[in-house]
Motif scaffolding. Structure first.
Motif, mmCIF file in Angstrom:
data_model
loop_
_atom_site.group_PDB
_atom_site.id
_atom_site.type_symbol
_atom_site.label_atom_id
_atom_site.label_comp_id
_atom_site.label_asym_id
_atom_site.label_seq_id
_atom_site.Cartn_x
_atom_site.Cartn_y
_atom_site.Cartn_z
ATOM 1 N N ASN A 1 0.862 -1.190 0.000
ATOM 2 C CA ASN A 1 0.000 0.000 0.000
ATOM 3 C C ASN A 1 0.893 1.233 0.000
ATOM 4 O O ASN A 1 1.602 1.498 0.963
ATOM 5 C CB ASN A 1 -0.913 0.004 1.236
ATOM 6 C CG ASN A 1 -1.902 1.157 1.206
ATOM 7 O OD1 ASN A 1 -1.734 2.129 0.454
ATOM 8 N ND2 ASN A 1 -2.943 1.067 2.023
ATOM 9 N N THR A 2 0.871 1.998 -1.095
ATOM 10 C CA THR A 2 1.723 3.184 -1.208
ATOM 11 C C THR A 2 0.939 4.473 -0.970
ATOM 12 O O THR A 2 1.469 5.565 -1.171
ATOM 13 C CB THR A 2 2.374 3.249 -2.605
ATOM 14 O OG1 THR A 2 1.328 3.260 -3.594
ATOM 15 C CG2 THR A 2 3.284 2.048 -2.840
ATOM 16 N N GLY A 3 -0.319 4.352 -0.553
ATOM 17 C CA GLY A 3 -1.151 5.539 -0.368
ATOM 18 C C GLY A 3 -1.491 5.783 1.093
ATOM 19 O O GLY A 3 -0.872 5.219 1.995
ATOM 20 N N ASP A 4 -2.491 6.645 1.328
ATOM 21 C CA ASP A 4 -2.865 6.948 2.712
ATOM 22 C C ASP A 4 -4.306 6.520 3.009
ATOM 23 O O ASP A 4 -4.929 7.011 3.956
ATOM 24 C CB ASP A 4 -2.633 8.436 3.031
ATOM 25 C CG ASP A 4 -3.262 9.345 1.995
ATOM 26 O OD1 ASP A 4 -4.139 8.864 1.245
ATOM 27 O OD2 ASP A 4 -2.881 10.527 1.938
ATOM 28 N N GLY B 1 7.825 12.026 -3.313
ATOM 29 C CA GLY B 1 6.692 11.930 -4.227
ATOM 30 C C GLY B 1 6.338 10.477 -4.476
ATOM 31 O O GLY B 1 5.620 9.855 -3.728
ATOM 32 N N GLU B 2 6.905 9.928 -5.547
ATOM 33 C CA GLU B 2 6.681 8.523 -5.892
ATOM 34 C C GLU B 2 7.323 7.609 -4.850
ATOM 35 O O GLU B 2 8.310 7.973 -4.212
ATOM 36 C CB GLU B 2 7.315 8.226 -7.267
ATOM 37 C CG GLU B 2 6.654 8.940 -8.424
ATOM 38 C CD GLU B 2 5.235 8.454 -8.662
ATOM 39 O OE1 GLU B 2 5.050 7.275 -8.951
ATOM 40 O OE2 GLU B 2 4.305 9.282 -8.517
ATOM 41 N N PRO B 3 6.774 6.385 -4.686
ATOM 42 C CA PRO B 3 7.443 5.422 -3.801
ATOM 43 C C PRO B 3 8.845 5.093 -4.318
ATOM 44 O O PRO B 3 9.077 5.059 -5.517
ATOM 45 C CB PRO B 3 6.535 4.189 -3.859
ATOM 46 C CG PRO B 3 5.574 4.409 -4.964
ATOM 47 C CD PRO B 3 5.520 5.869 -5.247
ATOM 48 N N GLN B 4 9.772 4.896 -3.399
ATOM 49 C CA GLN B 4 11.148 4.584 -3.781
ATOM 50 C C GLN B 4 11.350 3.077 -3.786
ATOM 51 O O GLN B 4 11.016 2.399 -2.803
ATOM 52 C CB GLN B 4 12.126 5.183 -2.764
ATOM 53 C CG GLN B 4 12.166 6.699 -2.740
ATOM 54 C CD GLN B 4 13.141 7.165 -1.671
ATOM 55 O OE1 GLN B 4 13.028 6.784 -0.509
ATOM 56 N NE2 GLN B 4 14.100 7.977 -2.064
ATOM 57 N N LEU B 5 11.927 2.562 -4.865
ATOM 58 C CA LEU B 5 12.275 1.144 -4.958
ATOM 59 C C LEU B 5 13.766 1.019 -4.655
ATOM 60 O O LEU B 5 14.603 1.501 -5.415
ATOM 61 C CB LEU B 5 11.942 0.614 -6.354
ATOM 62 C CG LEU B 5 10.465 0.758 -6.754
ATOM 63 C CD1 LEU B 5 10.253 0.443 -8.225
ATOM 64 C CD2 LEU B 5 9.584 -0.138 -5.891
ATOM 65 N N VAL B 6 14.067 0.400 -3.517
ATOM 66 C CA VAL B 6 15.441 0.330 -3.023
ATOM 67 C C VAL B 6 15.931 -1.114 -3.147
ATOM 68 O O VAL B 6 15.235 -2.032 -2.719
ATOM 69 C CB VAL B 6 15.477 0.750 -1.535
ATOM 70 C CG1 VAL B 6 16.892 0.741 -1.003
ATOM 71 C CG2 VAL B 6 14.837 2.113 -1.359
ATOM 72 N N PRO B 7 17.122 -1.340 -3.718
ATOM 73 C CA PRO B 7 17.633 -2.717 -3.818
ATOM 74 C C PRO B 7 17.651 -3.396 -2.452
ATOM 75 O O PRO B 7 18.071 -2.794 -1.462
ATOM 76 C CB PRO B 7 19.052 -2.543 -4.363
ATOM 77 C CG PRO B 7 18.997 -1.257 -5.111
ATOM 78 C CD PRO B 7 18.014 -0.378 -4.365
ATOM 79 N N PHE B 8 17.184 -4.627 -2.395
ATOM 80 C CA PHE B 8 17.040 -5.384 -1.161
ATOM 81 C C PHE B 8 18.373 -5.502 -0.427
ATOM 82 O O PHE B 8 18.441 -5.383 0.784
ATOM 83 C CB PHE B 8 16.505 -6.775 -1.511
ATOM 84 C CG PHE B 8 15.916 -7.512 -0.355
ATOM 85 C CD1 PHE B 8 14.599 -7.316 0.007
ATOM 86 C CD2 PHE B 8 16.691 -8.413 0.364
ATOM 87 C CE1 PHE B 8 14.052 -8.002 1.083
ATOM 88 C CE2 PHE B 8 16.144 -9.098 1.442
ATOM 89 C CZ PHE B 8 14.821 -8.892 1.800
#
Ligand code: PAN
Ligand code: ZN
Length: 186
Positions: free
Chosen positions: A139-142, A176-183
């Motif tokens: 869930n990337t929202g509020d 802003g946008e969700p961040q995709l971070v390497p595991f």
């Protein structure tokens, strides 16, 4: 035993189904080892231990040839900046699965053991999970993020695979946008 043709009504206010099979509730305490920030996870668990997500299932059985459906509701929030998410799993009998966005904003994180993929999800979006891809929802929202899942009744669910291999990326709250971070960078 085979079941009769049937309709299921989606209860949009609650994410429930009618008629309904089992409803599963995952609290913070059920999600050990998922979030990178262990201290933040422990604090949430030892505090309110909130329900992170719920899964309502239709009465269709998990049996060969059947197509069970479920509606997942992920409540909004983050643990140490990492968005609320499902455990994630592989289907040990590799077969495709369909997701359909119902409300809220989220994403479908897929991982084949080599390459992660991210599919943004919102109401009306169909996300397709090909055979062999582990999948997790975020869930990337509020507000609550809710989606329908339809999967082959003999696909099975393997949760150990994700604990062992991860999902390639972690999904964090950004400006802003969700961040995709390497595991691996955690
Ligand atoms: C979904 C998931 C549901 C909960 O119905 O099972 O969203 O996620 P976890 O099972 O990873 O806790 C599905 O993909 N079924 O196959
Ligand atoms: Zn699945």
């Amino acid at each position: 035993p085979p079941i009769d043709p049937m309709s299921v009504t989606f209860r949009s206010a609650t994410g429930g189904m009618s008629p309904s099979g089992p409803v599963l509730s995952r609290r913070m305490s059920d999600l050990e080892g998922l979030f990178a920030d262990t201290a933040a996870w422990q604090e949430a668990r030892d505090g309110a231990d909130p329900v992170v997500y719920e899964v309502a299932s239709s009465p269709v059985p998990e049996a060969p040839g059947e197509l069970p459906q479920s509606i997942t509701t992920i409540h909004p929030g983050a643990v140490g900046g990492e968005f609320h998410m499902t455990k994630g799993h592989q289907h040990p009998n590799p077969q495709g699965e369909i997701y359909f966005g119902l409300s809220g904003t989220g994403g479908l994180l897929l991982f084949d053991g080599t390459t992660p993929k991210w599919i943004p999800m919102s109401p009306g979006v169909i996300g397709y999970i090909p055979p062999g891809w582990a999948h997790r929802s975020v869930n990337t929202g509020d507000e609550p993020y809710r989606f329908l899942a339809v999967y082959p009744g003999d696909a099975g669910h393997d949760y150990g695979w994700v604990l062992e291999h991860g999902m390639g990326w972690r999904v964090r709250r950004g400006a802003g946008e969700p961040q995709l971070v390497p595991f691996q960078s955690e």
